[in-house]
Every structure is written in C-alpha cells, then in structure tokens.
Design a protein around this motif. Structure first.
Motif, short mmCIF file in Angstrom:
data_model
loop_
_atom_site.label_atom_id
_atom_site.label_comp_id
_atom_site.label_asym_id
_atom_site.label_seq_id
_atom_site.Cartn_x
_atom_site.Cartn_y
_atom_site.Cartn_z
N GLY A 125 -8.93 -4.50 2.00
CA GLY A 125 -8.84 -5.42 1.01
C GLY A 125 -8.70 -4.96 -0.35
O GLY A 125 -7.98 -5.36 -1.15
N ALA A 126 -9.45 -4.07 -0.68
CA ALA A 126 -9.51 -3.33 -1.88
C ALA A 126 -8.24 -2.67 -2.21
O ALA A 126 -7.65 -2.67 -3.11
CB ALA A 126 -10.70 -2.49 -2.24
N LEU A 127 -7.71 -1.93 -1.20
CA LEU A 127 -6.40 -1.45 -1.37
C LEU A 127 -5.32 -2.10 -1.37
O LEU A 127 -4.34 -2.14 -2.45
CB LEU A 127 -6.06 -0.37 -0.02
N LEU A 128 -5.34 -3.40 -0.73
CA LEU A 128 -4.27 -4.51 -0.83
C LEU A 128 -4.46 -4.88 -2.19
O LEU A 128 -3.25 -5.12 -2.81
CB LEU A 128 -4.64 -5.70 0.25
N LEU A 129 -5.57 -5.38 -2.73
CA LEU A 129 -5.68 -5.65 -4.18
C LEU A 129 -4.96 -4.68 -5.22
O LEU A 129 -4.31 -5.23 -6.21
CB LEU A 129 -7.05 -6.27 -4.29
N PHE A 131 -2.88 -2.56 -4.52
CA PHE A 131 -1.41 -2.23 -4.42
C PHE A 131 -0.57 -3.73 -5.05
O PHE A 131 0.73 -3.59 -5.46
CB PHE A 131 -0.99 -1.82 -3.10
N ALA A 132 -1.35 -4.70 -4.73
CA ALA A 132 -0.61 -5.95 -4.85
C ALA A 132 -0.55 -6.03 -6.77
O ALA A 132 0.43 -6.32 -7.03
CB ALA A 132 -1.32 -7.21 -4.46
N GLY A 133 -1.62 -5.67 -7.14
CA GLY A 133 -1.51 -5.51 -8.68
C GLY A 133 -0.37 -4.58 -9.21
O GLY A 133 0.18 -4.58 -10.15
N TYR A 134 -0.39 -3.38 -8.33
CA TYR A 134 0.65 -2.57 -8.86
C TYR A 134 2.18 -2.86 -8.70
O TYR A 134 2.99 -2.61 -9.52
CB TYR A 134 0.41 -1.06 -8.00
N VAL A 135 2.01 -3.61 -7.47
CA VAL A 135 3.50 -4.23 -7.44
C VAL A 135 3.91 -5.20 -8.69
O VAL A 135 5.19 -4.92 -8.96
CB VAL A 135 3.64 -4.94 -6.11
N LEU A 176 8.35 0.70 -7.23
CA LEU A 176 8.14 -1.03 -6.73
C LEU A 176 8.02 -1.07 -5.26
O LEU A 176 7.33 -1.72 -4.62
CB LEU A 176 9.01 -1.75 -7.38
N SER A 177 9.27 -0.42 -4.50
CA SER A 177 9.50 -0.58 -3.24
C SER A 177 8.45 0.02 -2.49
O SER A 177 7.87 -0.34 -1.17
CB SER A 177 10.98 -0.26 -2.84
N MET A 178 7.97 1.01 -2.69
CA MET A 178 6.80 1.87 -2.03
C MET A 178 5.65 1.38 -2.21
O MET A 178 4.84 1.29 -1.20
CB MET A 178 6.70 3.46 -2.61
N GLY A 179 5.36 0.54 -3.17
CA GLY A 179 4.05 -0.50 -3.51
C GLY A 179 4.20 -1.36 -2.47
O GLY A 179 3.21 -1.87 -1.64
N ILE A 180 5.28 -2.19 -2.26
CA ILE A 180 5.65 -3.09 -1.54
C ILE A 180 5.48 -2.64 -0.04
O ILE A 180 4.83 -3.39 1.17
CB ILE A 180 7.00 -3.88 -1.61
N ALA A 181 6.06 -1.68 0.34
CA ALA A 181 5.93 -0.72 1.77
C ALA A 181 4.54 -0.71 1.97
O ALA A 181 3.91 -0.71 3.09
CB ALA A 181 6.69 0.24 1.86
N MET A 182 3.77 -0.09 0.93
CA MET A 182 2.10 0.10 1.12
C MET A 182 1.37 -1.08 1.76
O MET A 182 0.53 -0.89 2.42
CB MET A 182 1.61 0.83 -0.02
N ILE A 183 1.92 -2.20 0.96
CA ILE A 183 0.95 -3.50 1.26
C ILE A 183 1.37 -3.90 2.56
O ILE A 183 0.41 -4.46 3.46
CB ILE A 183 1.70 -4.60 0.26
N ALA A 184 2.66 -3.67 3.30
CA ALA A 184 3.07 -4.02 4.51
C ALA A 184 2.24 -3.34 5.63
O ALA A 184 1.79 -3.57 6.51
CB ALA A 184 4.65 -4.03 4.61
N MET A 185 2.35 -2.03 5.20
CA MET A 185 1.57 -0.91 6.04
C MET A 185 -0.08 -1.56 6.35
O MET A 185 -0.49 -1.46 7.38
CB MET A 185 1.88 0.47 5.67
N LEU A 186 -0.54 -1.62 5.12
CA LEU A 186 -1.94 -2.14 4.94
C LEU A 186 -2.28 -3.47 5.87
O LEU A 186 -3.57 -3.64 6.25
CB LEU A 186 -2.59 -2.45 3.72
N LEU A 187 -1.22 -4.45 5.66
CA LEU A 187 -1.62 -5.50 6.42
C LEU A 187 -1.27 -5.48 8.02
O LEU A 187 -2.13 -6.25 8.65
CB LEU A 187 -0.34 -6.51 5.95
N THR A 188 -0.53 -4.42 8.39
CA THR A 188 -0.70 -4.23 9.77
C THR A 188 -1.83 -3.33 10.24
O THR A 188 -2.10 -3.37 11.49
CB THR A 188 0.53 -3.56 10.31
N LEU A 189 -2.57 -2.93 9.52
CA LEU A 189 -3.96 -2.20 9.79
C LEU A 189 -5.01 -3.00 10.59
O LEU A 189 -5.34 -3.83 10.03
CB LEU A 189 -4.34 -1.50 8.79
#
Length: 189
Positions: A125-129, A131-135, A176-189
């Motif tokens: 959750g902390a990483l998602l927050l 990377f969402a802020g970074y995006v 920006l695209s790598m930040g979005i991809a990181m969110i997608a990867m974290l969501l699947t964890l």
C-alpha cells in the motif's frame, strides 16, 4: 507480477519500449540525461521481464532471487548517485520496490495475480501510494516546458536540431509510463 495474459503483454511491450528509449537517451549530449538513462533502461527491461505472462514462462525460484540481487545492486548504485542528483532517490525507491516484488514472488513462486500474492499489504500500500503520487506529479510536469538543451545552452541557436535522447518531454513521458507500470505490477502482488 502475472495477471491476465493480454494485460501482461501490454505491460511487457510498454516496459520494453521504455527501456529501449532509455538506451537511446544514453547517447544524449546532456550529461544529466545520460546519468539517469542507464538506471531507467535497467528498470524498464527488468519490469518487462518480470511482467511476462505466466503462460509463457513460469520462472524458477532462483530467477526471482536473481532479480532481487540485480535490483539490490541497482538500489545501492541509486543510493550512491543520489548524493549528486536527488532524482536518483526515485530510482532507489523503484529498485527497492522491484527487490520487494521479486522477494515476494521467490517466497511464494506459485502465487500470481489474484491468487494470493506473497507481499506485505502495508508495504504494498505504501509503494502504491508513492507511485500514484509520482504518476500524478509526472503527468503534471508534461505540460509544455522549455527543453533542457535550450535551458543549458547545449542546443545552440533556436534552429538547432535536438537528438532523440535530448527530448526532455519524452524522458518525462517514459518516467510516467514506468510509474504506471509499477502500479500495475504492485496491484498484482
């Protein structure tokens, strides 16, 4: 890191294309771009490999441990580079997130998206927050800005031709695209 196959392939394509562009940025005439481009290329290609759909390849446990070692070394390099450029703090967080995801997958190699991943919910959750802020921050920075080459005087006159590696707005779009991809990867964890 493995969700539905179509989404996985799109994520692989996005990350690989971003990594390839970052390799082009390593040829930039602007020193600041060259210094960050290598780290971003590693992140793009590493994310592409980790996002491969499980139907194509189910990596053995040692592969996840290998990812953890590679991105652990990248985290140490980013920590060292952060002394001169604070953007490397973002690289540090990204590399640590990759280590975290690789370690979670090594701990439960049969767990894939939607099937009980092995990550800690609070850290995820902390990483998602983050990377969402970074995006959001990166997206806001894509508003029209003067190019870095013109600002540093590296581009010559107004009619100077800029190389692909010198396009600041393209570098920001890749981040920006790598930040979005990181969110997608974290969501699947």
């Amino acid at each position: 890191m493995h969700g539905p196959a179509q989404a996985g392939w799109l994520l692989v394509a996005l990350c690989a294309a971003t990594g390839a562009y970052c390799l082009l940025r390593m040829r930039s005439r602007i020193e600041a771009q060259r210094h960050t481009a290598g780290s971003e290329a590693l992140m793009g290609f590493g994310m592409a490999l980790m996002a491969l759909p499980a139907a194509v390849i189910a990596p053995p446990r040692w592969a996840w441990l290998g990812y953890a070692v590679v991105f652990g070394a990248a985290a140490l390099r980013a920590l060292w580079a952060a002394r001169h450029n604070r953007h490397h703090l973002h690289h540090l967080v990204g590399a640590c997130a990759m280590v975290y995801m690789a370690a979670a997958m090594a701990a439960t190699p049969t767990a894939h998206a939607g099937h009980g991943g092995g990550g800690a919910p609070a850290l995820t959750g902390a990483l998602l927050l983050y990377f969402a802020g970074y995006v959001l921050w990166s997206g806001a920075r894509l508003l029209p800005v003067p190019t870095l080459a013109a600002a540093e005087g590296g581009g010559g006159g107004a009619g100077a031709v800029m190389g692909w590696g010198d396009r600041t707005e393209l570098a920001m779009a890749c981040r920006l695209s790598m930040g979005i991809a990181m969110i997608a990867m974290l969501l699947t964890l």
